[in-house]
Design an enzyme around this catalytic site. Structure first.
Site, short mmCIF file in Angstrom:
data_model
loop_
_atom_site.label_atom_id
_atom_site.label_comp_id
_atom_site.label_asym_id
_atom_site.label_seq_id
_atom_site.Cartn_x
_atom_site.Cartn_y
_atom_site.Cartn_z
CD GLU A 13 4.69 -0.23 4.57
OE1 GLU A 13 5.64 0.48 4.90
OE2 GLU A 13 3.63 0.23 4.11
N PRO A 15 -6.61 -13.93 -1.29
CG PRO A 15 -8.13 -15.56 -0.62
CD PRO A 15 -7.91 -14.47 -1.63
CG PHE A 18 11.58 -4.00 -0.03
CD1 PHE A 18 10.48 -4.82 0.12
CD2 PHE A 18 12.69 -4.50 -0.71
CE1 PHE A 18 10.48 -6.12 -0.37
CE2 PHE A 18 12.70 -5.80 -1.21
CZ PHE A 18 11.60 -6.62 -1.03
MO1 MOS Z 1 7.01 1.62 1.61
S1 MOS Z 1 8.49 1.96 2.90
O1 MOS Z 1 5.69 2.35 2.16
O2 MOS Z 1 7.42 1.30 0.09
#
Ligand code: MOS
Length: 754
Positions: free
Chosen positions: A718, A645, A251
């Site tokens: 993201e 997918p 993350f």
């Molecule tokens: Mo990320 S915050 O682009 O790992």
């Protein structure tokens, strides 16, 4: 060195020659569920010792005493690393020669600049002895009052925000247009500090062999990590081998080597034995980055027809006292809603915390919950359904840059998401819907957007005489499925089936695949892999078409396609030949080529590149207790070509759940007296569980964007958060009529009012 992970044996379901687009099940899934996938902390080289961090209880001041003797005397303790006793470094951990070089706490002094800062490392024969030794250090401090929160001190305007973005962007004249607006929304929103909390804590097993270094540690950026370690220890990057086949989540927190990982390497140097260092959960609340809190003021003007005339987005955030990272929250307003005047600006204060860092959708997540809330408020002020209001105000060109972008795809996300959700029966006014138990029901929505980025990446591909292939790139699998989706691209690039291609990844001696961040990894590494494959095929085609013994003689490169381990003449597929035949005749065992990929600067100058989406949420609120539940969510996303997918759905679901988390759950609570995070554990730092998100539906809208890259890939890592947090917040308002502008929304915000 050959990477240890081979994934050619895993079962897959595929169609020959069209691996891309297939919902291939994770090829590493069986390794993972049987516990055979090696994570960093699973390594246990012979003679390995255990290192445990001692971290600071105070947030600001100085360590005046450590009972090193007590720790050293504890049975099993081998050594105690302190500012006075540590191996030398070749570089100052406080040096910053490029913006991606974040300052680290490597015991360079007794000074404490945040709670949980490492102040010593105890090395012992067992984890227990090291843990007990660390407790025996019983530090004494000279403490100063910590500076905490968005009002901790004097604010200033940073030189840049995020990755070198301008702090202030102005387009048109906001003040004039606000003064002339028929409707104005002027509202301030706050978002909380969040911590990455990857399931796998930062861990390292470091083994020195002279000046050669082997490290097992999770990394989202192997080449960057290797360069950082090389600089700190004064050794050549080539003498460092990092293995990172799997990450238990990153993350953003594993994008750069964090201080504790370097401390593990220093500990191994000190005792001249392999050392393992694993952070405890609470030790992740400080030295490995976090998402900074924000306070965002939005001033929006609209005309009598419900069209935006002015949009000002001002964001205040925090950074540490010793380094710079500024959450670019206001930039969320650059890329979505058309307004003749847009102004974004940032300011910051310095606090006694670890340096905030990139965290999944940095800037976009924080900024979009405020923007989407404010847009919702404006829609209601104008008496217009919030979907209709957004459709009316979406931009055909990127508002600030004026470049064309894929608004058509966004329109389709709005339409398909709304239809699947059943949005059209939604009453415009809040507090109109109840279920049969009397719970208030609310429906909210948000627009999702995230830039389609690419970094520099490299790959190598080989086709062998036996008809098999190898593709290598030092990519990173944080759980998103890189082992699978990149292998699909590799197989198609070589014209082989998935079973015949060995895909090697996750190690630093492989070609640099670029950082796994910015939702750009599939595009970057994937395009490099594709280009490497194409280069191999071009070499094979040269061999065949230039040889009068080949049925392809004279076809020319452009006239040949590669499929099923064969080359076919494009205009006459009866003329074809296997790779094996081509290589045998040429007397070659294999053909090898490299590929690189990077953003197309010319295309970027001409087009704005973003993925888009629309998220719809339903919440139920108990009118007596204020308790909120998200009962269903629908997200429709357009993100270019979908490689897999099944994996894409999983990424988008994860992002949407994070949106729920952002709106209703996640918050690091800092004690203003001690400067410590009070809920530094997964019991009290709330994240959603299955019961918090009972029904989630993800649609992908087909999109062919010819400009982003040759494969047409945009990222999905993201974007899922961006519309979702706002959708949930807006649904809570629609259920209750109460507009909560501080996130996460809490029961007490509703209970006295509903
Ligand atoms: Mo990320 S915050 O682009 O790992």
């Amino acid at each position: 060195m050959t990477p240890e992970i081979r994934l050619t044996q895993a079962p897959v379901h595929l169609r020959h020659g069209s691996n891309i687009g297939q919902p291939v099940t994770r090829r590493d899934g069986i390794l993972k569920v049987t516990g055979k996938a090696p994570y960093a902390a699973d390594h246990h080289p012979p003679n390995m010792l255990f290192a445990v961090l001692a971290t600071s209880n105070i947030a600001r001041g100085r360590v005046t005493f450590l009972d090193v003797a007590a720790a050293n005397n504890h049975p099993g303790v081998v050594d105690v690393m302190t500012p006075a006793h540590k191996p030398p470094l070749a570089a100052d951990p406080d040096a910053k020669t490029d913006p991606f070089m974040f300052r680290l706490d490597l015991l360079q002094s007794e000074q404490v600049r945040y709670a949980n800062q490492p102040i010593a490392v105890v090395i012992a024969e067992t984890l227990e002895a090291a843990t007990e030794g660390a407790a025996l250090l019983a530090p004494k401090y000279e403490a100063l009052p910590p500076r905490v929160g968005l009002d901790a001190g004097e604010s200033f305007v940073p030189a840049t925000v995020g990755v070198g973005f301008p702090t202030v962007v102005e387009h048109g004249d906001v003040e004039t247009d606000l003064a002339a607006a028929a409707k104005i929304i002027d509202a301030t929103y706050e978002t909380s500090a969040q911590y990455h909390n990857a399931m796998e804590p930062h861990a390292i097993v470091a083994t020195w062999d002279g000046d050669r270094l082997l490290i097992d540690t999770p990394s989202q950026g192997l080449a960057l990590a290797r360069g950082r370690v090389a600089g700190l220890f004064g050794i050549a990057p080539e003498s460092i081998h990092i293995r990172s086949p799997f990450l238990g989540g990153g993350f953003g927190s594993k994008g750069f080597m964090a201080g504790p990982q370097i401390l593990g390497i220093m500990a191994a140097r000190l005792v001249n034995k392999p050392v393992k260092l694993v952070l405890r959960r609470e030790q992740m609340y400080g030295p490995v980055g976090h998402r900074a809190p924000t306070r965002q003021r939005l001033r929006i003007g609209a005309d009598a027809g419900g069209r935006l005339t002015a949009l000002e987005h001002h964001a205040k955030t925090v950074s540490s006292t010793f380094d710079d990272f500024f959450e670019p929250a206001a930039n969320a307003s650059h890329t979505l809603y058309a307004s003749p005047a847009i102004r974004t600006a940032h300011e910051a204060v310095r606090v006694d915390s670890g340096t905030p860092l990139f965290m999944r959708a940095p800037g976009e997540a924080t900024g979009s919950i405020a923007l989407e809330s404010a847009i919702d408020e404006m829609a209601f002020a104008c008496g217009i359904d919030p979907l209709e209001f957004r459709i009316r105000n979406y931009a055909d060109v990127e508002p600030v840059s004026g470049k064309p972008f894929s608004s058509k795809a966004l329109r389709e996300c709005y339409a398909r998401g709304a239809e699947r959700f059943g949005w059209k029966t939604r009453p415009v006014a809040p507090r109109q819907m109840r279920d049969d138990t009397g719970f208030l029901i609310g429906w909210g929505m948000g627009t999702a957007t995230f830039p389609a980025l690419m970094f520099q990446g490299n790959a190598r591909a080989v086709v062998r005489a036996d008809g098999t292939g190898v593709v290598e790139t030092g990519a990173h699998d944080m759980g998103q499925g890189a082992w699978t989706s990149l292998a699909q691209i590799a197989a198609d690039g070589l014209g082989l089936d998935l079973e015949s291609v060995e895909f090697r990844s996750g190690a630093s001696d492989l070609p640099d695949a670029g950082i796994a961040g910015g939702s750009a990894h599939t595009a970057t590494a994937g395009q490099a892999i594709h280009n490497a494959g194409a280069a191999v095929i071009a070499k094979l085609a040269d061999l065949a078409t230039g040889d009068d013994r080949s049925p392809l003689f004279g076809a020319g490169n452009a006239g040949v396609i590669a499929r099923d381990s064969r080359l076919f003449r494009r205009d006459d597929e009866t003329r074809n030949e296997s790779y094996a035949e081509v290589l045998a005749r040429a007397g070659l065992a294999e053909v090898e080529a490299s590929g690189t990929a990077a953003a197309d600067q010319a295309a970027q100058a001409e087009y704005a590149m973003h993925a888009h989406g629309a998220v719809f949420a339903e919440v139920k609120v108990d009118p007596d207790l204020g308790q909120m539940r998200v009962t269903r969510m629908v997200g429709a996303f357009a993100a270019g070509r979908i490689i897999n997918p099944k994996l894409v759905r999983s990424q988008l679901l994860g992002g949407m759940i994070w949106g729920v988390s952002f709106a209703l759950h996640e918050e690091a609570l800092v004690d203003h007296r001690s400067g410590r995070v009070m809920n530094a554990d997964l019991a009290e730092y709330h994240v959603p569980v299955n019961a918090d998100v009972p029904s989630m539906d993800v649609l992908t809208v087909e999109e062919h964007d010819p400009h982003v890259n040759a494969l047409g890939i945009k990222g999905v890592g993201e974007i899922g958060i961006t519309g979702s947090a706002g959708a949930v917040a807006n649904a809570v308002w629609h259920a209750t009529g109460i507009r909560v502008r501080r996130f996460p929304i809490r029961i007490e915000n509703l209970v006295l009012a509903v």
